[in-house]
Design a protein around this motif. Structure first.
Motif: not given
Length: 444
Positions: A127-148
């Protein structure tokens, strides 16, 4: 002009000088030195390079997780949750990047992504795999637009084409390195240690970004990078800055987002399922499948490295034309790969060549639509917002890649996925065509 002693970051300011209008046009007196511009470009490059270490690990570990008792459906649910939060987070992170600056957004995003990855590595509950990897999607979204946004703030538009030709390799080399590390770690130490190692690496890099990244030249006491004027062109009068709601509704942004949906579906399908596909179709082991899947990204490097020069040399006014051409060629390569039996054979060399060809042209289109076109449309002020919206819409494709490929494979086999690729890439070509046929792609 009075001399300022130090900027808020502690950099000494230039001494008071008399600057003529011609000198201001050249921008040599108050522009940030090339060494500082280079440092910011390199820092942003490294940031997005290492974002992939907490993004590619699950795809590589999928085979080992299935062997350990995790089902395809559970892993698909985790990928779906990741893509859903990634899609939502793109718009949020783009808005935050333009409002509070990319330094804080990137630092926080990387640290939180690292902690989510570490949590599952330490407590490997299903169950933790789904929770942590789902939250990870939100955190990963900070990357592309801001580095650009960092690059658009520190590099003027006329120079940006060639700089981005190099810079855009960050997510290919990052993906390559993350996949190679993941494959080696799973082979020698197991998938739990993969999650732990990836989390620790990204945690360190996130802290470095928070300490040393500078949002824009003005924060270091220098003038903002002005738009360079192309030969024969005239400077456009300054327009009212668009609001975030206007960015979302802009036709060119929407069309690029729709096109990027197809591009991202193909790319993220490879990210999530390519090692498993090679294991089941080519009968490769987990480590061999991971290493063979690198051909997709290696092809991307081969395509991207000359694309910056090609775009600047032959498509300086509208780089989306090159993306349109690349999408057309990629469609033909997918057709050829399928017709020659690459989607059903067991020859790893044939798979590698076919995947490299697809990756070469897919990454050209991907980098332009999500990167340089977003910078051209957004300008220094709105790059993060435009990139966030394009990536947010495109993340619908990533969302579908979590479940649709396995649904197709279970009913009609792996070959059906490549049929879907052909149809989707044609739709992406149609969507990008109105933007590509514009004479110039000016800031909105």
């Amino acid at each position: 002009m009075k001399r300022r002693r130090h900027s808020r970051y502690g950099f000494p300011m230039d001494q008071s000088v008399s600057i003529s209008p011609a000198g201001l046009e050249a921008g040599s007196a108050r522009r940030a030195p090339l060494s500082m511009q280079t440092r910011m470009v390199v820092l942003s490059y490294l940031a997005y390079f290492f974002y992939y270490f907490t993004r590619k690990h699950l795809g590589v570990a999928t085979g080992a997780l299935i062997d350990a008792g995790y089902s395809k459906q559970l892993i698909g649910d985790a990928n779906f949750g990741f893509s859903l939060l990634y899609m939502i987070g793109q718009g949020v992170s783009g808005y935050l990047g333009d409002r509070i600056g990319p330094r804080i957004t990137i630092c926080a995003g990387m640290i939180l992504s690292a902690l989510a990855t570490l949590a599952f590595g330490v407590f490997p509950l299903m169950g933790l795999l789904i929770v942590t990897y789902t939250l990870n999607g939100f955190f990963q979204a900070t990357g592309w637009s801001n580095t650009c946004k960092v690059v658009s703030s520190w590099v003027s538009p006329l120079k940006r084409g060639r700089v981005m030709g190099f810079w855009l390799t960050c997510y290919i080399f990052g993906s390559l390195s993350a996949t190679a590390l993941a494959g080696w770690t799973v082979q020698h130490y197991g998938w739990k240690h993969l999650f732990q190692a990836a989390g620790l690496i990204v945690l360190v890099v996130g802290i470095v970004q928070g300490l040393f990244l500078i949002n824009r030249p003005k924060d270091a006491g220098y003038d903002e990078e002005e738009d360079d004027i192309r030969p024969g062109a005239t400077r456009q009068p300054e327009a009212r800055e668009k609001s975030f709601s206007e960015v979302i509704r802009h036709p060119s942004v929407l069309l690029l987002g729709i096109s990027y949906t197809g591009i991202k579906f193909i790319r993220y399908t490879f990210f999530a399922w390519l090692p498993l596909y090679l294991r089941e179709v080519a009968k490769a082991g987990n480590d061999t499948a991971a290493y063979t899947s690198l051909a997709f990204e290696i092809g991307g490097v081969i395509g991207l490295l000359p694309s910056g020069y090609i775009a600047a040399r032959w498509f300086p006014d509208n780089r989306t034309r090159l993306a349109f051409v690349a999408l057309l060629i990629m469609t033909l390569v997918v057709v050829l790969y399928r017709q020659l039996g690459g989607a059903a054979g067991s020859n790893l060399f044939a798979h590698g060549m076919g995947l490299a060809g697809i990756g070469a042209f897919l990454y050209i289109a991907d980098s332009i639509v999500s990167g340089t076109a977003a910078q051209d449309l957004g300008g220094a002020a709105k790059t993060a917002s435009v990139a966030g919206v394009i990536n947010g819409i495109g993340s619908i494709g990533a969302l579908c890649s979590a479940k649709v490929p396995i649904w197709l494979e279970e009913r009609w086999g792996w070959d059906s996925i490549f049929v879907a690729f052909i149809v989707i890439s044609i739709v992406s070509c149609i969507a990008i065509a109105p933007v590509a046929f514009k004479k110039r792609l000016d800031p909105i």
